[in-house]
Design a protein around this motif. Structure first.
Motif, PDB file in Angstrom:
ATOM      1  N   PRO A  64       0.841  -1.209   0.000  1.00 11.69           N
ATOM      2  CA  PRO A  64       0.000   0.000   0.000  1.00 11.69           C
ATOM      3  C   PRO A  64       0.874   1.256   0.000  1.00 11.69           C
ATOM      4  CG  PRO A  64      -0.752  -1.544   1.669  1.00 11.69           C
ATOM      5  CD  PRO A  64       0.561  -2.061   1.144  1.00 11.69           C
ATOM      6  N   HIS A  65       0.370   2.300  -0.624  1.00 12.23           N
ATOM      7  CA  HIS A  65       1.062   3.581  -0.694  1.00 12.23           C
ATOM      8  C   HIS A  65       0.192   4.675  -0.075  1.00 12.23           C
ATOM      9  CE1 HIS A  65       3.876   1.662  -3.336  1.00 12.23           C
ATOM     10  NE2 HIS A  65       4.486   2.791  -3.629  1.00 12.23           N
ATOM     11  N   VAL A  66       0.833   5.703   0.390  1.00  9.66           N
ATOM     12  CA  VAL A  66       0.162   6.911   0.848  1.00  9.66           C
ATOM     13  C   VAL A  66       0.544   8.004  -0.142  1.00  9.66           C
ATOM     14  CG1 VAL A  66       0.022   8.653   2.661  1.00  9.66           C
ATOM     15  CG2 VAL A  66       0.240   6.237   3.272  1.00  9.66           C
ATOM     16  N   ASN A  67      -0.460   8.678  -0.692  1.00  8.06           N
ATOM     17  CA  ASN A  67      -0.185   9.793  -1.593  1.00  8.06           C
ATOM     18  C   ASN A  67      -0.292  11.090  -0.823  1.00  8.06           C
ATOM     19  OD1 ASN A  67      -0.101   7.844  -3.526  1.00  8.06           O
ATOM     20  ND2 ASN A  67      -1.523   8.831  -4.911  1.00  8.06           N
ATOM     21  N   GLY A  68       0.646  11.982  -1.098  1.00  9.81           N
ATOM     22  CA  GLY A  68       0.641  13.281  -0.435  1.00  9.81           C
ATOM     23  C   GLY A  68       1.769  13.349   0.559  1.00  9.81           C
ATOM     24  N   PRO A  69       1.820  14.358   1.345  1.00 12.72           N
ATOM     25  CA  PRO A  69       0.770  15.378   1.485  1.00 12.72           C
ATOM     26  C   PRO A  69       0.849  16.433   0.381  1.00 12.72           C
ATOM     27  CG  PRO A  69       2.569  15.855   2.987  1.00 12.72           C
ATOM     28  CD  PRO A  69       2.913  14.566   2.290  1.00 12.72           C
ATOM     29  N   TRP A  80       7.350  17.279   7.601  1.00 14.58           N
ATOM     30  CA  TRP A  80       5.911  17.371   7.451  1.00 14.58           C
ATOM     31  C   TRP A  80       5.237  17.110   8.793  1.00 14.58           C
ATOM     32  CZ3 TRP A  80       6.094  13.639   2.720  1.00 14.58           C
ATOM     33  CH2 TRP A  80       6.556  14.330   1.604  1.00 14.58           C
ATOM     34  N   PRO A  81       4.007  17.585   8.987  1.00 17.80           N
ATOM     35  CA  PRO A  81       3.279  17.299  10.236  1.00 17.80           C
ATOM     36  C   PRO A  81       3.174  15.783  10.445  1.00 17.80           C
ATOM     37  CG  PRO A  81       2.099  18.907   8.909  1.00 17.80           C
ATOM     38  CD  PRO A  81       3.229  18.399   8.061  1.00 17.80           C
ATOM     39  N   GLU A  82       3.441  15.338  11.672  1.00 15.45           N
ATOM     40  CA  GLU A  82       3.437  13.899  11.941  1.00 15.45           C
ATOM     41  C   GLU A  82       2.062  13.361  12.318  1.00 15.45           C
ATOM     42  OE1 GLU A  82       6.647  12.298  14.236  1.00 15.45           O
ATOM     43  OE2 GLU A  82       8.057  13.771  13.440  1.00 15.45           O
ATOM     44  N   ASP A  83       1.129  14.236  12.666  1.00 10.30           N
ATOM     45  CA  ASP A  83      -0.225  13.780  12.997  1.00 10.30           C
ATOM     46  C   ASP A  83      -1.063  13.700  11.732  1.00 10.30           C
ATOM     47  OD1 ASP A  83       0.330  13.648  15.692  1.00 10.30           O
ATOM     48  OD2 ASP A  83      -0.347  15.701  16.071  1.00 10.30           O
ATOM     49  N   LEU A  84      -1.518  12.500  11.404  1.00 14.34           N
ATOM     50  CA  LEU A  84      -2.419  12.310  10.272  1.00 14.34           C
ATOM     51  C   LEU A  84      -3.837  12.429  10.813  1.00 14.34           C
ATOM     52  CD1 LEU A  84      -2.887  11.603   7.312  1.00 14.34           C
ATOM     53  CD2 LEU A  84      -2.802   9.185   7.968  1.00 14.34           C
ATOM     54  N   THR A  85      -4.532  13.500  10.442  1.00 15.80           N
ATOM     55  CA  THR A  85      -5.859  13.754  10.997  1.00 15.80           C
ATOM     56  C   THR A  85      -6.986  13.496  10.005  1.00 15.80           C
ATOM     57  OG1 THR A  85      -5.649  16.095  10.418  1.00 15.80           O
ATOM     58  CG2 THR A  85      -5.003  15.450  12.653  1.00 15.80           C
ATOM     59  N   VAL A  86      -6.689  13.513   8.712  1.00 17.64           N
ATOM     60  CA  VAL A  86      -7.706  13.299   7.694  1.00 17.64           C
ATOM     61  C   VAL A  86      -7.082  12.482   6.578  1.00 17.64           C
ATOM     62  CG1 VAL A  86      -9.217  14.404   5.997  1.00 17.64           C
ATOM     63  CG2 VAL A  86      -8.796  15.529   8.191  1.00 17.64           C
TER      64      VAL A  86
END
Length: 134
Positions: A90-95, A116-122
């Motif tokens: 699986p991949h994460v695109n962004g931020p 980058w911000p370490e908290d993924l909120t959305v």
């Protein structure tokens, strides 16, 4: 050049493991590489999907032609790209932009390296081509 002008045909043992909507998502993504069209062979998952969506008559018709709805024996392809589904990650695109794709195993490291911000909120699970998740 990518897949511009290509007809992409998917085949092999992994095909039987994919849902009908998963195959549709992959075919829709063919446009992203410039393919003219993408196609999968007719599978039991397709028949199940058609029946579940009240199209049993279409499922029966396709099933009666099953032997013709698969790659031709000994077919020659201009190019073959082998993808081992067991090796996909699986991949994460962004931020910030979908062009930044990162394997999930490397994402935390990339976040730290880029500040980058370490908290993924959305987040959105899916794809722009079908918003389908398996």
């Amino acid at each position: 050049k990518g897949g511009t002008g290509a007809i992409v045909e998917y085949y092999g043992p992994g095909v039987e493991t994919l849902s009908c909507t998963g195959m549709a998502t992959i075919c829709n993504m063919g446009a992203e590489i410039g393919a003219t069209t993408s196609v999968f062979p007719f599978t039991a998952k397709m028949k199940e999907y058609l029946e579940a969506t009240k199209r049993s008559d279409i499922a029966a018709a396709a099933d009666s032609f099953r032997e013709y709805l698969k790659p031709d024996e000994g077919a020659h392809y201009d190019q073959v790209i082998e993808i081992n589904l067991n090796e996909l990650e699986p991949h994460v695109n962004g931020p910030f932009t979908p062009d930044l794709a990162h394997p999930i195993s490397e994402f935390a490291k990339t976040v730290r390296e880029n500040g980058w911000p370490e908290d993924l909120t959305v987040g959105l699970i899916g794809s722009c081509t079908n918003s389908s998740y398996e």
